[in-house]
Design an enzyme around this catalytic site. Structure first.
Site, PDB file in Angstrom:
ATOM      1  N   ASP A 103       1.075  -1.078   0.028  1.00  0.00           N
ATOM      2  CA  ASP A 103      -0.009  -0.141   0.040  1.00  0.00           C
ATOM      3  C   ASP A 103       0.890   1.256   0.023  1.00  0.00           C
ATOM      4  OD1 ASP A 103      -1.964  -1.608   0.147  1.00  0.00           O
ATOM      5  OD2 ASP A 103      -2.502  -1.287   2.279  1.00  0.00           O
TER       6      ASP A 103
HETATM    7  N1  URA Z   1      -1.256  -5.875   3.990  1.00  0.00           N
HETATM    8  C1  URA Z   1      -1.798  -4.520   3.682  1.00  0.00           C
HETATM    9  O1  URA Z   1      -2.752  -3.991   4.383  1.00  0.00           O
HETATM   10  N2  URA Z   1      -1.036  -3.602   3.271  1.00  0.00           N
HETATM   11  C2  URA Z   1       0.148  -3.852   2.620  1.00  0.00           C
HETATM   12  O2  URA Z   1       0.695  -2.951   2.194  1.00  0.00           O
HETATM   13  C3  URA Z   1       0.594  -5.423   2.414  1.00  0.00           C
HETATM   14  C4  URA Z   1      -0.288  -6.244   3.338  1.00  0.00           C
END
Ligand code: URA
Length: 241
Positions: A103
């Site tokens: 993310d």
């Molecule tokens: N899980 C999440 O919620 N975000 C990420 O970036 C990776 C795993």
């Protein structure tokens, strides 16, 4: 292999620059100046220099990046800077892409490569490559929460696969997943009425984030790391052959 292709793939310059530099005598092959960049060389035995620097040819390039906040793990984006923009120009033109997504506000280990088939294998859901994250949550996590998270929680119509949670404080710990649904860890925290406030990936398969890399910094994978990543891809292939 064409001399200009060999130099482009090593990430040193674009084809146009190489043609110009070669014309001006900046390229040698086995000690001889070669002014025609379209000529052919043997990448396994010929020694090439570009502007006085030995050219190390790589069939594939693998880079480790410590992803900072605010960057998207994509090759281009209309709104936000991509992780690719953290690399120098010569690495931006050899077709590297992130091996898996984080993310925008997730930090830490990101591997970038131009080895499409290996990346595909490492990311295929059926291959269960493990990824470990360090996290912090808003509220304390109970023993029951840990058990629920480890055995699987409903994240909106999908029950997560078994995973490992190691708490190192009442609001922080590590979680190791072998799958990667969109926003998975954030949704898992919500499933136990909590909220992620910090998320950092620390391992991907056999590769661990280099603690010496500051946020936004990158380095090439070492030969050993590269071999272990490639071997990991092969093991997966053998298991599922
Ligand atoms: N899980 C999440 O919620 N975000 C990420 O970036 C990776 C795993």
């Amino acid at each position: 292999m064409r001399l200009d292709k060999f130099i482009v793939e090593s990430g040193l310059a674009s084809r146009t620059e190489i043609t110009k530099v070669a014309k001006n005598g900046g390229v040698t092959v086995n000690g001889q100046v070669v002014r025609r960049a379209s000529g052919h060389i043997d990448p396994t035995s010929d020694k090439v220099t570009y502007l006085g620097k030995e050219v190390i040819w790589r069939e594939f390039t693998y880079v480790m990046l410590n992803k900072p906040d605010g960057y998207v793990s994509a090759t281009d984006d209309d709104k936000f800077p991509t992780v690719i923009t953290l690399l120098p120009d010569e690495l931006q033109r050899i077709g590297l892409f992130p091996c898996g997504r984080l993310d925008k506000n997730t930090l830490g280990l990101m591997i970038l490569t131009n080895n499409g088939p290996l990346s595909h294998k490492l990311l295929a859901p059926k291959n269960h490559v493990s990824k470990k994250y360090r996290f912090t949550v808003k509220f304390p996590i109970s023993e029951d929460d840990v058990q629920s998270l480890e055995s699987g929680v409903d994240i909106g119509g999908y029950v997560t696969a078994p995973c490992k949670v190691e708490m190192i404080g009442e609001k922080e710990g590590y979680i190791t997943l072998t799958e990667g649904k969109y926003h998975q860890i954030k949704l898992m925290a919500e499933a136990v009425h909590n909220q992620i406030t910090y998320l950092e990936r620390v391992t991907f398969g056999p590769i661990a984030l280099d603690e010496g890399l500051g946020r936004g910094e990158w380095r090439y994978l070492t030969e050993d790391e590269q071999k272990s990543l490639e071997a990991h891809g092969k093991i997966i292939k053998d298991i599922h052959a």
